[in-house]
Each structure stands twice: as C-alpha cells, then as structure tokens.
Design a protein around this motif. Structure first.
Motif, PDB file in Angstrom:
ATOM      1  N   GLU A 199       0.811  -1.212   0.001  1.00 41.01           N
ATOM      2  CA  GLU A 199       0.037  -0.036   0.114  1.00 41.01           C
ATOM      3  C   GLU A 199       0.702   1.306  -0.008  1.00 41.01           C
ATOM      4  O   GLU A 199       1.475   1.543   1.030  1.00 41.01           O
ATOM      5  CB  GLU A 199      -0.873  -0.076   1.278  1.00 41.01           C
ATOM      6  CG  GLU A 199      -2.115  -1.136   1.346  1.00 41.01           C
ATOM      7  CD  GLU A 199      -2.743  -1.281   2.421  1.00 41.01           C
ATOM      8  OE1 GLU A 199      -2.490  -0.338   3.115  1.00 41.01           O
ATOM      9  OE2 GLU A 199      -3.646  -1.892   2.667  1.00 41.01           O
ATOM     10  N   LEU A 207      -4.715  -0.614  -6.180  1.00 41.59           N
ATOM     11  CA  LEU A 207      -5.752  -1.228  -4.867  1.00 41.59           C
ATOM     12  C   LEU A 207      -6.809  -0.387  -4.940  1.00 41.59           C
ATOM     13  O   LEU A 207      -7.631  -0.816  -3.962  1.00 41.59           O
ATOM     14  CB  LEU A 207      -4.646  -0.883  -3.951  1.00 41.59           C
ATOM     15  CG  LEU A 207      -3.369  -1.503  -3.999  1.00 41.59           C
ATOM     16  CD1 LEU A 207      -2.535  -1.426  -2.574  1.00 41.59           C
ATOM     17  CD2 LEU A 207      -3.510  -2.914  -4.313  1.00 41.59           C
ATOM     18  N   ALA A 208      -7.113   0.524  -5.625  1.00 41.16           N
ATOM     19  CA  ALA A 208      -8.669   1.083  -5.550  1.00 41.16           C
ATOM     20  C   ALA A 208      -9.661   0.749  -6.453  1.00 41.16           C
ATOM     21  O   ALA A 208     -10.693   0.754  -6.424  1.00 41.16           O
ATOM     22  CB  ALA A 208      -8.318   2.699  -5.694  1.00 41.16           C
ATOM     23  N   ASP A 209      -8.816  -0.449  -7.238  1.00 42.27           N
ATOM     24  CA  ASP A 209      -9.763  -1.067  -8.292  1.00 42.27           C
ATOM     25  C   ASP A 209     -10.341  -2.266  -7.491  1.00 42.27           C
ATOM     26  O   ASP A 209      -9.514  -3.237  -7.291  1.00 42.27           O
ATOM     27  CB  ASP A 209      -8.968  -1.557  -9.483  1.00 42.27           C
ATOM     28  CG  ASP A 209      -9.538  -2.199 -10.631  1.00 42.27           C
ATOM     29  OD1 ASP A 209     -10.805  -2.827 -10.465  1.00 42.27           O
ATOM     30  OD2 ASP A 209      -9.273  -1.899 -11.843  1.00 42.27           O
ATOM     31  N   GLU A 210     -11.646  -2.400  -7.080  1.00 37.37           N
ATOM     32  CA  GLU A 210     -12.152  -3.337  -6.431  1.00 37.37           C
ATOM     33  C   GLU A 210     -11.987  -4.776  -7.307  1.00 37.37           C
ATOM     34  O   GLU A 210     -12.012  -5.710  -6.761  1.00 37.37           O
ATOM     35  CB  GLU A 210     -13.734  -3.243  -6.481  1.00 37.37           C
ATOM     36  CG  GLU A 210     -14.441  -4.124  -5.592  1.00 37.37           C
ATOM     37  CD  GLU A 210     -15.924  -3.915  -5.284  1.00 37.37           C
ATOM     38  OE1 GLU A 210     -16.819  -4.713  -4.823  1.00 37.37           O
ATOM     39  OE2 GLU A 210     -16.388  -2.905  -5.699  1.00 37.37           O
ATOM     40  N   LYS A 211     -12.012  -4.922  -8.485  1.00 40.08           N
ATOM     41  CA  LYS A 211     -12.075  -6.149  -9.443  1.00 40.08           C
ATOM     42  C   LYS A 211     -10.601  -6.597  -9.112  1.00 40.08           C
ATOM     43  O   LYS A 211     -10.469  -7.889  -9.012  1.00 40.08           O
ATOM     44  CB  LYS A 211     -12.263  -5.712 -10.834  1.00 40.08           C
ATOM     45  CG  LYS A 211     -12.082  -7.073 -11.789  1.00 40.08           C
ATOM     46  CD  LYS A 211     -12.460  -6.685 -12.915  1.00 40.08           C
ATOM     47  CE  LYS A 211     -12.313  -8.103 -14.082  1.00 40.08           C
ATOM     48  NZ  LYS A 211     -12.783  -7.715 -15.366  1.00 40.08           N
ATOM     49  N   VAL A 213      -8.304  -5.942  -6.588  1.00 34.48           N
ATOM     50  CA  VAL A 213      -8.162  -6.267  -5.125  1.00 34.48           C
ATOM     51  C   VAL A 213      -8.779  -7.683  -4.855  1.00 34.48           C
ATOM     52  O   VAL A 213      -8.120  -8.759  -4.160  1.00 34.48           O
ATOM     53  CB  VAL A 213      -8.901  -5.436  -4.284  1.00 34.48           C
ATOM     54  CG1 VAL A 213      -9.142  -6.036  -2.684  1.00 34.48           C
ATOM     55  CG2 VAL A 213      -7.958  -4.109  -4.173  1.00 34.48           C
ATOM     56  N   LYS A 214     -10.132  -7.860  -5.568  1.00 26.96           N
ATOM     57  CA  LYS A 214     -10.712  -9.402  -5.402  1.00 26.96           C
ATOM     58  C   LYS A 214     -10.163 -10.510  -6.150  1.00 26.96           C
ATOM     59  O   LYS A 214     -10.034 -11.607  -5.598  1.00 26.96           O
ATOM     60  CB  LYS A 214     -12.124  -9.150  -6.111  1.00 26.96           C
ATOM     61  CG  LYS A 214     -13.240  -8.419  -5.000  1.00 26.96           C
ATOM     62  CD  LYS A 214     -14.510  -8.242  -5.708  1.00 26.96           C
ATOM     63  CE  LYS A 214     -15.624  -7.754  -4.757  1.00 26.96           C
ATOM     64  NZ  LYS A 214     -16.988  -7.974  -5.334  1.00 26.96           N
ATOM     65  N   SER A 217      -6.139 -10.432  -3.544  1.00 27.02           N
ATOM     66  CA  SER A 217      -6.037 -10.709  -2.331  1.00 27.02           C
ATOM     67  C   SER A 217      -6.035 -11.982  -2.021  1.00 27.02           C
ATOM     68  O   SER A 217      -5.337 -12.402  -1.132  1.00 27.02           O
ATOM     69  CB  SER A 217      -7.305 -10.167  -1.860  1.00 27.02           C
ATOM     70  OG  SER A 217      -7.360  -8.599  -1.568  1.00 27.02           O
ATOM     71  N   ARG A 224      -3.661 -10.235   3.390  1.00 30.36           N
ATOM     72  CA  ARG A 224      -3.399  -8.566   3.198  1.00 30.36           C
ATOM     73  C   ARG A 224      -2.504  -7.878   2.494  1.00 30.36           C
ATOM     74  O   ARG A 224      -1.572  -8.778   2.242  1.00 30.36           O
ATOM     75  CB  ARG A 224      -3.446  -8.039   4.688  1.00 30.36           C
ATOM     76  CG  ARG A 224      -1.913  -8.246   5.499  1.00 30.36           C
ATOM     77  CD  ARG A 224      -1.635  -7.404   6.888  1.00 30.36           C
ATOM     78  NE  ARG A 224      -0.371  -7.724   7.349  1.00 30.36           N
ATOM     79  CZ  ARG A 224       0.833  -7.226   6.958  1.00 30.36           C
ATOM     80  NH1 ARG A 224       0.783  -6.196   6.077  1.00 30.36           N
ATOM     81  NH2 ARG A 224       2.121  -7.498   7.488  1.00 30.36           N
TER      82      ARG A 224
END
Length: 260
Positions: A199, A207-211, A213-214, A217, A224
């Motif tokens: 981060e 890391l602001a892109d939800e797709k 991150v999913k 992760s 984390r």
C-alpha cells in the motif's frame, strides 16, 4: 540482544525516502539510532518526511534529487557527505513504474528507456558514488558498507503487460549480484529487496480497483496487502553488522504472493 541492531554512529541514504517503502525503511533506521539522509524529487514532500522523523528525536536531513539526472545524484551525495561526514549505507529505493501497461506488441520503446534509466542506471550511479567512498574507507582501515536496492517480484514472475518494468527490475537483481561479489573483499554487502503488493502512492490506483483487489487478495497467503512498515525491520537488519555474511541475495517481502 538489541545491541546487535544498534545503528548508532552509522549514516544511511534512502532515495525515495519521503514516502512509501522508503519512508518505512527510514523510520526504522532512525529508530535504531542511524542518521538518515532522505532523497526525493518533491521538495515539500521530503521536507515533511524530515520533519516527521526529526520529531522522534532522530538525526535526519533531506536532499532534493532526481535519480535520472547524474548531476543531481552527484550533488546530493556530495552534500550528504559534507553534512554527515560519512555514508555507511545506501538504500536505492527510488524508481518508476510503466506509464503504459498495454500489450508488448504495441509498446513504445521510449517507455523501456525511461524505466531502465530510473530503475537501473539511477541505482548504479548512486551505488557507484557510495562504493567509491566505502572502498576508500576500507583501504584506510574502516571496512563497512551496505548497498540495498528495492526491486520487485515483477522481476521473478511473468509480468504480462508490464514486461518493461519486470525487465528493469530483473536487470537490477543481476547488477546487484555482480557488485556483491566484487565489493565483498572491502566489507561491503549488496542485496535487493523484492516487494509484492504494498500500500503506497505508487500502487494506490491498482488497489483502488475493486475487481483487481478481489482477484489478487486470495493469492496472498497472509491475507493482506503489505505496508511500508513491513520493510523497516529488514532495513535495520541489512544495515547492521548482523547481516555481514549475507550478500548478493534477492529478499522477497510479499506475504507469500510469489510462491502461492
């Protein structure tokens, strides 16, 4: 036991030390008693980082430096040496990512040149100045030096659509291994640190892109993303005498991402 990580009397330079991983390293180094010179391109950001670390009681200074400009590197090193008297460690953390992550077949090779200049040549020029100083000290009876470069796990994985960045960091790994062998006789070690997904401002967009991150992760065993503080302990270890017998290594700090 903590005395083996006591850095009192040591001086380190951290390029890109005004934020992200570099600042995480600088904070830990200062906490262990090391005097630190933070180098960064953004004067205001560097001054803010210096003030933050000075508030902890540490000996810290800042230099405005662009690692893609040889004259800027030389001026910053000379000024640091004049101000702090010696340089025991050089943490080459400053670097850039690719502006374009499209297909290789469409890549503008100006992007390759930009990355190689910052991520390889910029490190090499800083290390050369530091190594000259460290070798001279060793010949005068004071053998000690630490060269640490921030690479990336992109240098050891297939970084699709980011081959130019991966190539620049892979070249950095090879360069550091070579100088590790050459400089070892002078008490100088050289190692690379390979961060995974951390981060920082540099990774904020991804890391602001939800797709994204999913998707990523679940591939990180510790579940984390990393933080700049995760690099502080390694920086102190590499700067200390405790790491004297470790050189030429690529040290992966990625929460297990690259092995899962």
């Amino acid at each position: 036991m903590t005395q083996i990580f006591d850095l009192s009397g040591r001086v380190a330079i951290v390029t890109g030390g005004n934020g992200g991983i570099g600042l995480g390293m600088a904070e830990a180094l200062v906490g262990a008693g090391c005097a630190v010179s933070i180098w960064g391109r953004n004067r205001e950001k560097t001054e803010a980082a210096v003030s933050r670390l000075k508030a902890t009681g540490g000996q810290v200074e800042g230099r405005t430096c662009d690692v893609t400009d040889p004259a800027s590197i030389e001026a910053a090193f000379a000024a640091t040496l004049a101000a702090l008297g010696r340089v025991d460690g050089f943490f080459a953390n400053a670097g850039v990512t690719g502006e374009s992550k499209g297909p290789f077949v469409d890549r503008d090779f100006g992007e390759w040149q930009r990355l190689m200049t910052a991520n390889v040549e910029g490190v090499a020029r800083g290390f050369q100045l530091a190594a000259r100083h460290m070798v001279a000290r060793a010949k005068a009876g004071d053998p000690f030096g630490r060269l640490v470069a921030t690479s990336s796990v992109a240098s050891i994985e297939g970084a699709a659509y980011n081959e130019h960045y991966g190539a620049s960091k892979g070249a950095l790994n090879a360069f550091v291994r070579a100088i590790a062998v050459e400089l070892a006789r002078h008490g100088i070690t050289a190692n690379t640190i390979l961060p995974g997904w951390i981060e920082t401002d540099m990774t904020a967009r991804a890391l602001a892109d939800e797709k994204f991150v999913k998707a990523v992760s679940p591939r990180i065993p510790v579940r984390r993303f990393g933080t700049p503080a995760d690099f502080g302990g390694m920086a102190v270890f590499l700067m200390s005498r405790s790491s004297s017998y470790m050189t030429g290594q690529t040290l992966v700090i990625d929460g297990g991402y690259s092995i899962f």
